[in-house]
Write a protein that holds these residues in place. Structure first.
Motif, PDB file in Angstrom:
ATOM      1  N   TYR A   1      -7.296  -9.239  15.095  1.00  0.00           N
ATOM      2  CA  TYR A   1      -5.983  -8.715  14.718  1.00  0.00           C
ATOM      3  C   TYR A   1      -5.509  -9.378  13.433  1.00  0.00           C
ATOM      4  N   TYR A   2      -5.713 -10.676  13.322  1.00  0.00           N
ATOM      5  CA  TYR A   2      -5.255 -11.449  12.164  1.00  0.00           C
ATOM      6  C   TYR A   2      -6.039 -11.098  10.905  1.00  0.00           C
ATOM      7  N   ARG A   3      -7.343 -10.934  11.038  1.00  0.00           N
ATOM      8  CA  ARG A   3      -8.192 -10.727   9.864  1.00  0.00           C
ATOM      9  C   ARG A   3      -8.298  -9.269   9.424  1.00  0.00           C
ATOM     10  N   LEU A   4      -8.265  -8.332  10.348  1.00  0.00           N
ATOM     11  CA  LEU A   4      -8.568  -6.945  10.006  1.00  0.00           C
ATOM     12  C   LEU A   4      -7.330  -6.090   9.764  1.00  0.00           C
ATOM     13  N   TYR A   5      -6.156  -6.708   9.726  1.00  0.00           N
ATOM     14  CA  TYR A   5      -4.949  -5.911   9.511  1.00  0.00           C
ATOM     15  C   TYR A   5      -4.906  -5.294   8.123  1.00  0.00           C
ATOM     16  N   TYR A   6      -5.682  -5.843   7.177  1.00  0.00           N
ATOM     17  CA  TYR A   6      -5.741  -5.248   5.839  1.00  0.00           C
ATOM     18  C   TYR A   6      -6.206  -3.792   5.922  1.00  0.00           C
ATOM     19  N   LEU A   7      -7.105  -3.499   6.878  1.00  0.00           N
ATOM     20  CA  LEU A   7      -7.575  -2.125   7.033  1.00  0.00           C
ATOM     21  C   LEU A   7      -6.431  -1.199   7.433  1.00  0.00           C
TER      22      LEU A   7
ATOM     23  N   VAL B   1      -3.229  -1.694   6.613  1.00  0.00           N
ATOM     24  CA  VAL B   1      -2.398  -1.537   5.417  1.00  0.00           C
ATOM     25  C   VAL B   1      -2.972  -0.448   4.506  1.00  0.00           C
ATOM     26  N   ILE B   2      -4.284  -0.518   4.254  1.00  0.00           N
ATOM     27  CA  ILE B   2      -4.932   0.474   3.400  1.00  0.00           C
ATOM     28  C   ILE B   2      -4.867   1.851   4.037  1.00  0.00           C
ATOM     29  N   GLY B   3      -5.133   1.916   5.344  1.00  0.00           N
ATOM     30  CA  GLY B   3      -5.111   3.197   6.040  1.00  0.00           C
ATOM     31  C   GLY B   3      -3.737   3.856   5.998  1.00  0.00           C
ATOM     32  N   VAL B   4      -2.686   3.069   6.203  1.00  0.00           N
ATOM     33  CA  VAL B   4      -1.330   3.614   6.160  1.00  0.00           C
ATOM     34  C   VAL B   4      -0.999   4.103   4.758  1.00  0.00           C
ATOM     35  N   LEU B   5      -1.383   3.335   3.745  1.00  0.00           N
ATOM     36  CA  LEU B   5      -1.105   3.720   2.368  1.00  0.00           C
ATOM     37  C   LEU B   5      -1.779   5.055   2.030  1.00  0.00           C
ATOM     38  N   VAL B   6      -3.042   5.195   2.416  1.00  0.00           N
ATOM     39  CA  VAL B   6      -3.776   6.435   2.142  1.00  0.00           C
ATOM     40  C   VAL B   6      -3.179   7.594   2.939  1.00  0.00           C
ATOM     41  N   TRP B   7      -2.847   7.347   4.206  1.00  0.00           N
ATOM     42  CA  TRP B   7      -2.284   8.400   5.061  1.00  0.00           C
ATOM     43  C   TRP B   7      -0.967   8.923   4.515  1.00  0.00           C
ATOM     44  N   VAL B   8      -0.093   8.021   4.093  1.00  0.00           N
ATOM     45  CA  VAL B   8       1.183   8.464   3.532  1.00  0.00           C
ATOM     46  C   VAL B   8       0.952   9.224   2.230  1.00  0.00           C
ATOM     47  N   PHE B   9       0.021   8.747   1.414  1.00  0.00           N
ATOM     48  CA  PHE B   9      -0.275   9.431   0.148  1.00  0.00           C
ATOM     49  C   PHE B   9      -0.749  10.866   0.387  1.00  0.00           C
ATOM     50  N   VAL B  10      -1.642  11.040   1.356  1.00  0.00           N
ATOM     51  CA  VAL B  10      -2.252  12.347   1.588  1.00  0.00           C
ATOM     52  C   VAL B  10      -1.340  13.278   2.372  1.00  0.00           C
ATOM     53  N   ARG B  11      -0.667  12.754   3.409  1.00  0.00           N
ATOM     54  CA  ARG B  11       0.054  13.611   4.340  1.00  0.00           C
ATOM     55  C   ARG B  11       1.567  13.636   4.151  1.00  0.00           C
ATOM     56  N   HIS B  12       2.133  12.642   3.479  1.00  0.00           N
ATOM     57  CA  HIS B  12       3.595  12.546   3.390  1.00  0.00           C
ATOM     58  C   HIS B  12       4.009  12.148   1.971  1.00  0.00           C
TER      59      HIS B  12
ATOM     60  N   GLY C   1       4.844  -9.731   7.131  1.00  0.00           N
ATOM     61  CA  GLY C   1       5.507  -8.899   6.128  1.00  0.00           C
ATOM     62  C   GLY C   1       4.797  -7.584   5.891  1.00  0.00           C
ATOM     63  N   TRP C   2       3.482  -7.638   5.690  1.00  0.00           N
ATOM     64  CA  TRP C   2       2.744  -6.402   5.452  1.00  0.00           C
ATOM     65  C   TRP C   2       2.645  -5.550   6.713  1.00  0.00           C
ATOM     66  N   SER C   3       2.611  -6.198   7.877  1.00  0.00           N
ATOM     67  CA  SER C   3       2.632  -5.430   9.126  1.00  0.00           C
ATOM     68  C   SER C   3       3.966  -4.712   9.287  1.00  0.00           C
TER      69      SER C   3
END
Length: 269
Positions: free
Chosen positions: A100-106, A108-119, A189-191
Protein backbone atom coordinates in the motif's frame (compact mmCIF):
# COMPACT_ATOMS: atom_id res chain seq x y z
CA UNK A 1 -6.42 3.88 -57.51
CA UNK A 2 -5.03 0.54 -56.40
CA UNK A 3 -6.01 -1.14 -53.07
CA UNK A 4 -2.46 -0.58 -51.83
CA UNK A 5 -2.70 3.14 -52.51
CA UNK A 6 -6.09 3.29 -50.77
CA UNK A 7 -4.68 1.50 -47.71
CA UNK A 8 -1.65 3.79 -47.69
CA UNK A 9 -3.91 6.83 -47.86
CA UNK A 10 -6.03 5.62 -44.95
CA UNK A 11 -2.93 4.87 -42.88
CA UNK A 12 -1.55 8.31 -43.66
CA UNK A 13 -4.79 9.97 -42.53
CA UNK A 14 -4.85 7.92 -39.30
CA UNK A 15 -1.26 8.89 -38.51
CA UNK A 16 -1.99 12.53 -39.25
CA UNK A 17 -5.08 12.44 -37.03
CA UNK A 18 -3.19 10.77 -34.17
CA UNK A 19 -0.40 13.32 -34.49
CA UNK A 20 -2.92 16.16 -34.47
CA UNK A 21 -4.61 14.81 -31.34
CA UNK A 22 -1.31 14.28 -29.55
CA UNK A 23 0.09 17.70 -30.30
CA UNK A 24 -2.98 19.88 -30.57
CA UNK A 25 -5.41 18.30 -28.10
CA UNK A 26 -9.00 17.18 -28.54
CA UNK A 27 -12.50 18.50 -28.26
CA UNK A 28 -14.07 18.66 -24.82
CA UNK A 29 -11.53 20.79 -23.02
CA UNK A 30 -8.68 18.30 -22.91
CA UNK A 31 -5.16 19.70 -23.32
CA UNK A 32 -2.74 18.20 -25.82
CA UNK A 33 -1.70 14.77 -24.42
CA UNK A 34 2.01 14.91 -25.34
CA UNK A 35 2.36 18.47 -24.10
CA UNK A 36 0.50 17.53 -20.91
CA UNK A 37 2.74 14.51 -20.25
CA UNK A 38 5.90 16.51 -20.92
CA UNK A 39 4.78 19.34 -18.64
CA UNK A 40 3.82 17.03 -15.77
CA UNK A 41 7.07 15.06 -16.07
CA UNK A 42 9.04 18.31 -15.91
CA UNK A 43 7.15 19.42 -12.79
CA UNK A 44 7.59 16.04 -11.08
CA UNK A 45 11.30 15.81 -11.91
CA UNK A 46 11.88 19.34 -10.63
CA UNK A 47 9.93 18.54 -7.47
CA UNK A 48 11.93 15.34 -6.94
CA UNK A 49 15.24 17.19 -7.27
CA UNK A 50 14.22 19.97 -4.88
CA UNK A 51 12.65 17.49 -2.47
CA UNK A 52 15.84 15.45 -2.34
CA UNK A 53 17.83 18.59 -1.59
CA UNK A 54 15.50 19.69 1.23
CA UNK A 55 15.79 18.77 4.86
CA UNK A 56 19.46 17.80 5.01
CA UNK A 57 19.95 19.33 8.46
CA UNK A 58 19.71 16.23 10.64
CA UNK A 59 20.06 18.14 13.92
CA UNK A 60 17.24 20.55 13.01
CA UNK A 61 15.05 17.69 11.76
CA UNK A 62 15.52 15.80 15.03
CA UNK A 63 14.85 18.90 17.13
CA UNK A 64 11.68 19.63 15.17
CA UNK A 65 10.55 16.01 15.59
CA UNK A 66 11.06 16.18 19.36
CA UNK A 67 9.08 19.43 19.51
CA UNK A 68 6.28 17.83 17.48
CA UNK A 69 6.25 14.80 19.77
CA UNK A 70 5.90 17.10 22.78
CA UNK A 71 3.00 18.87 21.10
CA UNK A 72 1.28 15.59 20.33
CA UNK A 73 1.69 14.44 23.94
CA UNK A 74 0.11 17.68 25.16
CA UNK A 75 -2.79 17.14 22.74
CA UNK A 76 -3.07 13.40 23.59
CA UNK A 77 -2.29 12.53 19.96
CA UNK A 78 0.96 10.63 20.56
CA UNK A 79 -0.12 7.29 19.07
CA UNK A 80 2.78 6.73 16.63
CA UNK A 81 4.61 4.24 18.88
CA UNK A 82 1.51 2.27 19.90
CA UNK A 83 0.29 2.12 16.27
CA UNK A 84 3.67 0.83 15.16
CA UNK A 85 3.73 -1.79 17.91
CA UNK A 86 0.25 -2.93 16.89
CA UNK A 87 1.41 -3.63 13.34
CA UNK A 88 4.51 -5.52 14.50
CA UNK A 89 2.18 -7.74 16.52
CA UNK A 90 0.12 -8.54 13.40
CA UNK A 91 2.74 -9.80 10.89
CA UNK A 92 0.10 -10.91 8.36
CA UNK A 93 -0.71 -7.24 7.75
CA UNK A 94 2.86 -6.06 7.28
CA UNK A 95 3.35 -6.99 3.63
CA UNK A 96 -0.02 -5.54 2.53
CA UNK A 97 0.92 -2.32 4.34
CA UNK A 98 4.25 -2.20 2.49
CA UNK A 99 2.51 -2.71 -0.86
CA UNK A 100 0.00 0.00 0.00
CA UNK A 101 2.82 2.39 0.93
CA UNK A 102 5.00 1.73 -2.12
CA UNK A 103 2.50 1.18 -4.93
CA UNK A 104 0.19 4.14 -4.35
CA UNK A 105 2.02 5.99 -7.14
CA UNK A 106 0.18 3.69 -9.56
CA UNK A 107 -3.13 4.92 -8.14
CA UNK A 108 -2.04 8.57 -8.56
CA UNK A 109 -1.11 7.96 -12.21
CA UNK A 110 -4.25 5.92 -12.84
CA UNK A 111 -6.53 8.61 -11.41
CA UNK A 112 -4.78 11.32 -13.41
CA UNK A 113 -5.18 9.38 -16.67
CA UNK A 114 -8.79 8.42 -15.86
CA UNK A 115 -9.82 12.00 -15.20
CA UNK A 116 -8.02 13.16 -18.35
CA UNK A 117 -9.76 10.59 -20.55
CA UNK A 118 -13.22 10.38 -18.97
CA UNK A 119 -13.81 13.69 -17.15
CA UNK A 120 -12.17 16.46 -19.14
CA UNK A 121 -14.40 19.10 -17.58
CA UNK A 122 -12.66 18.81 -14.20
CA UNK A 123 -9.22 17.74 -15.39
CA UNK A 124 -7.61 21.18 -15.41
CA UNK A 125 -8.84 21.91 -11.88
CA UNK A 126 -7.54 18.67 -10.35
CA UNK A 127 -4.27 18.83 -12.29
CA UNK A 128 -3.55 22.37 -11.10
CA UNK A 129 -4.44 21.31 -7.56
CA UNK A 130 -1.81 18.58 -7.75
CA UNK A 131 0.77 21.04 -9.07
CA UNK A 132 -0.15 23.56 -6.35
CA UNK A 133 0.42 20.91 -3.68
CA UNK A 134 3.90 20.19 -5.03
CA UNK A 135 4.79 23.88 -5.16
CA UNK A 136 3.38 24.78 -1.75
CA UNK A 137 4.91 21.87 0.16
CA UNK A 138 8.52 22.58 -0.83
CA UNK A 139 8.94 25.76 1.30
CA UNK A 140 7.62 23.80 4.29
CA UNK A 141 10.16 21.04 3.72
CA UNK A 142 12.97 23.58 3.46
CA UNK A 143 11.84 25.64 6.47
CA UNK A 144 10.81 22.81 8.79
CA UNK A 145 12.82 19.60 8.22
CA UNK A 146 11.28 16.79 10.25
CA UNK A 147 12.57 13.34 11.20
CA UNK A 148 9.88 10.64 10.99
CA UNK A 149 9.08 8.46 14.02
CA UNK A 150 11.29 5.63 12.72
CA UNK A 151 14.32 7.88 13.20
CA UNK A 152 13.28 10.13 16.08
CA UNK A 153 11.00 8.06 18.32
CA UNK A 154 12.69 5.33 20.41
CA UNK A 155 11.08 1.92 20.07
CA UNK A 156 9.58 2.45 16.62
CA UNK A 157 10.40 -0.31 14.12
CA UNK A 158 11.23 0.81 10.58
CA UNK A 159 8.81 -1.64 8.98
CA UNK A 160 9.26 -0.40 5.42
CA UNK A 161 13.03 -0.86 5.65
CA UNK A 162 12.63 -4.35 7.10
CA UNK A 163 10.15 -5.55 4.47
CA UNK A 164 10.61 -3.15 1.55
CA UNK A 165 9.87 -4.15 -2.03
CA UNK A 166 12.85 -1.99 -3.10
CA UNK A 167 15.37 -3.37 -0.64
CA UNK A 168 14.91 -0.63 1.96
CA UNK A 169 18.36 0.98 1.59
CA UNK A 170 17.04 4.50 1.03
CA UNK A 171 14.60 4.07 3.89
CA UNK A 172 17.46 3.39 6.30
CA UNK A 173 19.56 6.38 5.27
CA UNK A 174 18.85 9.23 7.65
CA UNK A 175 20.99 11.55 5.54
CA UNK A 176 18.69 11.15 2.59
CA UNK A 177 16.79 14.45 2.27
CA UNK A 178 13.49 12.74 1.53
CA UNK A 179 13.73 10.94 4.86
CA UNK A 180 13.82 14.22 6.80
CA UNK A 181 10.65 15.74 5.34
CA UNK A 182 7.92 14.06 7.36
CA UNK A 183 5.77 17.20 7.74
CA UNK A 184 3.40 17.09 5.94
CA UNK A 185 3.03 13.54 4.66
CA UNK A 186 2.89 13.53 0.88
CA UNK A 187 1.85 9.87 0.91
CA UNK A 188 -1.31 11.04 2.63
CA UNK A 189 -1.35 14.27 0.61
CA UNK A 190 -1.32 12.57 -2.77
CA UNK A 191 -3.81 9.97 -1.55
CA UNK A 192 -6.10 12.81 -0.50
CA UNK A 193 -5.62 14.35 -3.94
CA UNK A 194 -6.70 11.06 -5.58
CA UNK A 195 -9.89 11.05 -3.51
CA UNK A 196 -10.51 14.72 -4.30
CA UNK A 197 -10.03 14.12 -8.04
CA UNK A 198 -12.41 11.15 -8.11
CA UNK A 199 -14.94 13.00 -5.96
CA UNK A 200 -14.76 16.05 -8.24
CA UNK A 201 -15.36 13.87 -11.29
CA UNK A 202 -18.27 11.84 -9.86
CA UNK A 203 -19.96 14.01 -7.25
CA UNK A 204 -22.68 15.24 -9.64
CA UNK A 205 -23.38 12.09 -11.65
CA UNK A 206 -22.61 9.46 -8.98
CA UNK A 207 -22.58 11.16 -5.55
CA UNK A 208 -22.52 7.99 -3.42
CA UNK A 209 -19.67 6.23 -5.25
CA UNK A 210 -17.80 9.56 -5.18
CA UNK A 211 -17.70 9.38 -1.39
CA UNK A 212 -16.11 5.92 -1.48
CA UNK A 213 -12.94 7.47 -2.94
CA UNK A 214 -12.10 8.89 0.49
CA UNK A 215 -11.50 5.36 1.78
CA UNK A 216 -8.16 5.35 -0.04
CA UNK A 217 -6.52 8.17 1.98
CA UNK A 218 -7.98 6.71 5.19
CA UNK A 219 -6.11 3.51 4.41
CA UNK A 220 -2.94 5.51 3.78
CA UNK A 221 -3.33 7.26 7.14
CA UNK A 222 -3.37 3.87 8.85
CA UNK A 223 -0.34 2.69 6.86
CA UNK A 224 1.91 5.70 7.49
CA UNK A 225 1.12 5.66 11.21
CA UNK A 226 1.63 1.95 11.75
CA UNK A 227 4.82 1.73 9.66
CA UNK A 228 6.50 4.50 11.68
CA UNK A 229 6.69 7.01 8.84
CA UNK A 230 4.53 9.85 10.12
CA UNK A 231 2.97 11.50 13.14
CA UNK A 232 -0.69 12.43 13.55
CA UNK A 233 0.13 16.10 13.00
CA UNK A 234 1.87 15.22 9.71
CA UNK A 235 -1.47 13.90 8.53
CA UNK A 236 -3.24 17.05 9.69
CA UNK A 237 -0.66 19.03 7.73
CA UNK A 238 -1.54 17.03 4.59
CA UNK A 239 -5.21 17.92 4.98
CA UNK A 240 -4.31 21.59 5.34
CA UNK A 241 -2.07 21.37 2.27
CA UNK A 242 -4.89 19.99 0.12
CA UNK A 243 -7.39 22.59 1.35
CA UNK A 244 -4.98 25.48 0.74
CA UNK A 245 -4.10 24.11 -2.72
CA UNK A 246 -7.79 23.86 -3.67
CA UNK A 247 -8.32 27.42 -2.46
CA UNK A 248 -5.32 28.75 -4.41
CA UNK A 249 -6.48 27.06 -7.63
CA UNK A 250 -10.03 28.34 -7.11
CA UNK A 251 -8.88 31.94 -6.58
CA UNK A 252 -6.48 31.72 -9.52
CA UNK A 253 -9.29 30.37 -11.73
CA UNK A 254 -11.63 33.22 -10.79
CA UNK A 255 -8.94 35.80 -11.49
CA UNK A 256 -8.18 34.20 -14.85
CA UNK A 257 -11.88 34.19 -15.72
CA UNK A 258 -12.15 37.88 -14.88
CA UNK A 259 -9.14 38.66 -17.08
CA UNK A 260 -10.67 36.71 -19.98
CA UNK A 261 -14.00 38.47 -19.53
CA UNK A 262 -12.29 41.87 -19.42
CA UNK A 263 -10.27 41.04 -22.54
CA UNK A 264 -13.42 39.91 -24.38
CA UNK A 265 -15.32 43.05 -23.38
CA UNK A 266 -12.40 45.22 -24.49
CA UNK A 267 -12.24 43.43 -27.85
CA UNK A 268 -15.97 43.90 -28.41
CA UNK A 269 -15.92 47.59 -27.41
Amino acid sequence: MSPREVAAGRLSRLVARARSVALAGRMGGRPAPLVEVAGLLLVILLFARLHAAAGNDTAAATANALALQSMERALHLDIALSANQWLTEHPALIQPAVYYYRLYYLVVIGVLVWVFVRHAAVYAKVRWTLVAMLVLVLPVYWAVPMSPPRFALPGVVDIIAEHDLLGGHASREIGNGQNLTAMPSMHVGWSLWCAYAVWSALRVSHPRPALLAWIFPLGMVAVVLTTGNHYVLDIAGSVVLLIVSIAVVSVWGRLAERRRTAATDAAQA
